[in-house]
Write a protein that holds these residues in place. Structure first.
Motif, PDB file in Angstrom:
ATOM      1  N   HIS A 248       0.869  -1.181   0.000  1.00 55.80           N
ATOM      2  CA  HIS A 248       0.000   0.000   0.000  1.00 55.80           C
ATOM      3  C   HIS A 248       0.906   1.231   0.000  1.00 55.80           C
ATOM      4  N   PHE A 249       0.681   2.140  -0.954  1.00 58.27           N
ATOM      5  CA  PHE A 249       1.557   3.311  -1.067  1.00 58.27           C
ATOM      6  C   PHE A 249       0.804   4.447  -1.746  1.00 58.27           C
ATOM      7  N   ASP A 250       1.367   5.648  -1.629  1.00 55.88           N
ATOM      8  CA  ASP A 250       0.844   6.837  -2.299  1.00 55.88           C
ATOM      9  C   ASP A 250       1.741   7.160  -3.488  1.00 55.88           C
ATOM     10  N   LEU A 251       1.133   7.449  -4.621  1.00 54.01           N
ATOM     11  CA  LEU A 251       1.889   7.782  -5.830  1.00 54.01           C
ATOM     12  C   LEU A 251       1.513   9.192  -6.276  1.00 54.01           C
ATOM     13  N   ASP A 252       2.482  10.104  -6.169  1.00 51.35           N
ATOM     14  CA  ASP A 252       2.246  11.499  -6.560  1.00 51.35           C
ATOM     15  C   ASP A 252       2.139  11.622  -8.072  1.00 51.35           C
ATOM     16  N   ALA A 253       1.268  12.512  -8.530  1.00 50.76           N
ATOM     17  CA  ALA A 253       1.157  12.814  -9.958  1.00 50.76           C
ATOM     18  C   ALA A 253       2.290  13.742 -10.356  1.00 50.76           C
ATOM     19  N   ALA A 254       2.894  13.461 -11.498  1.00 50.70           N
ATOM     20  CA  ALA A 254       4.032  14.253 -11.960  1.00 50.70           C
ATOM     21  C   ALA A 254       3.997  14.314 -13.475  1.00 50.70           C
ATOM     22  N   GLU A 255       5.044  14.906 -14.054  1.00 52.24           N
ATOM     23  CA  GLU A 255       5.134  15.000 -15.504  1.00 52.24           C
ATOM     24  C   GLU A 255       5.288  13.614 -16.116  1.00 52.24           C
ATOM     25  N   SER A 256       4.948  13.512 -17.388  1.00 53.94           N
ATOM     26  CA  SER A 256       4.973  12.221 -18.075  1.00 53.94           C
ATOM     27  C   SER A 256       6.377  11.652 -18.209  1.00 53.94           C
ATOM     28  N   THR A 257       7.399  12.485 -18.026  1.00 52.33           N
ATOM     29  CA  THR A 257       8.778  12.017 -18.174  1.00 52.33           C
ATOM     30  C   THR A 257       9.309  11.338 -16.917  1.00 52.33           C
ATOM     31  N   LYS A 258       8.554  11.361 -15.834  1.00 47.44           N
ATOM     32  CA  LYS A 258       9.024  10.763 -14.598  1.00 47.44           C
ATOM     33  C   LYS A 258       9.107   9.245 -14.721  1.00 47.44           C
ATOM     34  N   THR A 259      10.102   8.659 -14.076  1.00 48.96           N
ATOM     35  CA  THR A 259      10.289   7.209 -14.109  1.00 48.96           C
ATOM     36  C   THR A 259       9.133   6.514 -13.405  1.00 48.96           C
ATOM     37  N   PRO A 260       8.586   5.446 -13.990  1.00 45.57           N
ATOM     38  CA  PRO A 260       7.469   4.740 -13.357  1.00 45.57           C
ATOM     39  C   PRO A 260       7.879   4.109 -12.021  1.00 45.57           C
ATOM     40  N   TYR A 261       6.886   3.896 -11.175  1.00 43.11           N
ATOM     41  CA  TYR A 261       7.092   3.215  -9.895  1.00 43.11           C
ATOM     42  C   TYR A 261       6.753   1.747 -10.114  1.00 43.11           C
ATOM     43  N   CYS A 262       7.723   0.866  -9.883  1.00 40.39           N
ATOM     44  CA  CYS A 262       7.553  -0.553 -10.215  1.00 40.39           C
ATOM     45  C   CYS A 262       7.677  -1.439  -8.986  1.00 40.39           C
ATOM     46  N   ILE A 263       6.895  -2.514  -9.002  1.00 44.82           N
ATOM     47  CA  ILE A 263       6.960  -3.565  -7.989  1.00 44.82           C
ATOM     48  C   ILE A 263       7.404  -4.835  -8.691  1.00 44.82           C
ATOM     49  N   ARG A 264       8.432  -5.480  -8.174  1.00 45.69           N
ATOM     50  CA  ARG A 264       9.003  -6.668  -8.837  1.00 45.69           C
ATOM     51  C   ARG A 264       8.781  -7.919  -8.002  1.00 45.69           C
ATOM     52  N   ASP A 265       8.460  -8.982  -8.708  1.00 42.53           N
ATOM     53  CA  ASP A 265       8.322 -10.297  -8.078  1.00 42.53           C
ATOM     54  C   ASP A 265       8.846 -11.332  -9.056  1.00 42.53           C
ATOM     55  N   PHE A 266       9.033 -12.560  -8.581  1.00 43.28           N
ATOM     56  CA  PHE A 266       9.538 -13.637  -9.439  1.00 43.28           C
ATOM     57  C   PHE A 266       8.472 -14.701  -9.584  1.00 43.28           C
ATOM     58  N   VAL A 267       8.370 -15.260 -10.790  1.00 44.97           N
ATOM     59  CA  VAL A 267       7.361 -16.277 -11.054  1.00 44.97           C
ATOM     60  C   VAL A 267       7.987 -17.369 -11.916  1.00 44.97           C
ATOM     61  N   SER A 268       7.516 -18.592 -11.740  1.00 44.60           N
ATOM     62  CA  SER A 268       8.004 -19.727 -12.527  1.00 44.60           C
ATOM     63  C   SER A 268       7.153 -19.895 -13.781  1.00 44.60           C
ATOM     64  N   GLU A 269       7.728 -20.524 -14.788  1.00 44.59           N
ATOM     65  CA  GLU A 269       7.017 -20.752 -16.041  1.00 44.59           C
ATOM     66  C   GLU A 269       5.772 -21.613 -15.803  1.00 44.59           C
ATOM     67  N   GLY A 270       4.652 -21.191 -16.376  1.00 45.64           N
ATOM     68  CA  GLY A 270       3.402 -21.922 -16.241  1.00 45.64           C
ATOM     69  C   GLY A 270       2.651 -21.643 -14.956  1.00 45.64           C
ATOM     70  N   GLN A 271       3.176 -20.776 -14.115  1.00 41.38           N
ATOM     71  CA  GLN A 271       2.537 -20.486 -12.827  1.00 41.38           C
ATOM     72  C   GLN A 271       1.451 -19.429 -12.988  1.00 41.38           C
ATOM     73  N   LEU A 272       0.341 -19.648 -12.295  1.00 42.28           N
ATOM     74  CA  LEU A 272      -0.763 -18.694 -12.319  1.00 42.28           C
ATOM     75  C   LEU A 272      -0.445 -17.523 -11.399  1.00 42.28           C
ATOM     76  N   VAL A 273      -0.697 -16.313 -11.884  1.00 38.98           N
ATOM     77  CA  VAL A 273      -0.466 -15.094 -11.106  1.00 38.98           C
ATOM     78  C   VAL A 273      -1.725 -14.242 -11.168  1.00 38.98           C
ATOM     79  N   VAL A 274      -2.151 -13.753 -10.020  1.00 39.46           N
ATOM     80  CA  VAL A 274      -3.298 -12.849  -9.945  1.00 39.46           C
ATOM     81  C   VAL A 274      -2.844 -11.559  -9.267  1.00 39.46           C
ATOM     82  N   VAL A 275      -3.064 -10.433  -9.947  1.00 38.62           N
ATOM     83  CA  VAL A 275      -2.685  -9.129  -9.422  1.00 38.62           C
ATOM     84  C   VAL A 275      -3.964  -8.317  -9.211  1.00 38.62           C
ATOM     85  N   ASN A 276      -4.235  -7.974  -7.965  1.00 35.76           N
ATOM     86  CA  ASN A 276      -5.384  -7.144  -7.616  1.00 35.76           C
ATOM     87  C   ASN A 276      -4.895  -5.732  -7.296  1.00 35.76           C
ATOM     88  N   ILE A 277      -5.438  -4.752  -8.014  1.00 37.04           N
ATOM     89  CA  ILE A 277      -5.016  -3.362  -7.857  1.00 37.04           C
ATOM     90  C   ILE A 277      -6.220  -2.518  -7.461  1.00 37.04           C
TER      91      ILE A 277
END
Length: 211
Positions: free
Chosen positions: A21-50
């Motif tokens: 859970h985080f706050d993301l400030d609005a900025a110019e379009s040139t700003k670097t995106p805020y990314c969340i990284r995880d690792f997954v195995s081939e064929g694995q089901l992933v569900v992302v709720n936003i």
């Protein structure tokens, strides 16, 4: 009852779930995106709720993109608010990123969005209530199925890590062998060059009657 409680405790330790859970400030379009990284195995089901606060047209344009490190793109959505659920099956064993970009539409204002992200992978991403209803399983049987699938996932992860370690070891040995052979070639070339120089200087001095 004790068995079921123990299984629930085991599941709570090894279930693959990421919640942020985080706050993301609005900025110019040139700003670097805020990314969340995880690792997954081939064929694995992933569900992302936003879940995002705010609404479309509130002066900021929130977008997200889900892609992995080998170039596969799973979902991309521009200008959204509220709840979004993304389910996909990984095409490769690799890290994947959930990236957010919040663009400010009207300069001079300071706006932000509250974002909550839940990432479930493997057995944690399956709808066990639907499986229980479809197969008419008892609660303990459902928990056993969860443990079985989690165990298989762990075994698969260990096999993948073992195979990766073997590939890295083979690459390391191959590199060492090539470096060693290259060193031998350099040494032989230097010896040959030195012998040629000595022979050349000897013939030169003889031609000049120096020796």
């Amino acid at each position: 009852m004790k068995t079921q409680s123990f299984l629930l405790f085991v599941l709570s330790l090894i279930t693959s779930v990421v919640s942020l859970h985080f706050d993301l400030d609005a900025a110019e379009s040139t700003k670097t995106p805020y990314c969340i990284r995880d690792f997954v195995s081939e064929g694995q089901l992933v569900v992302v709720n936003i879940h995002s606060s705010g609404s479309i047209g509130d002066g900021q344009q929130l977008s997200f993109n889900i892609h992995d490190s080998v170039g596969n793109e799973y979902r991309k959505k521009k200008d959204f608010a509220g709840n979004v659920r993304v389910a996909f099956t990984a095409h490769a064993s690799a890290a994947f990123d959930v990236c957010f970009h919040n663009v400010l539409q009207h300069q001079g204002r300071r706006l932000s969005r509250e974002i909550e992200v839940d990432i479930e992978a493997g057995s944690a991403a399956r709808d066990w209530n639907a499986i229980q209803a479809a197969e008419k399983l008892k609660p303990v049987e459902v928990e056993l199925r969860k443990v079985e699938e989690l165990t298989n996932e762990i075994v698969g992860e260990l096999e993948y890590l073992k195979a990766r370690e073997e590939r890295l070891r083979d690459t390391n040995e191959s590199t060492n062998r090539r470096v060693r052979n290259f060193s031998f070639v350099i040494i032989i070339s230097l010896i040959a060059l030195g012998a040629w120089q000595i022979n050349y200087l000897r013939n030169y001095f003889r031609s000049k009657h120096i020796i």
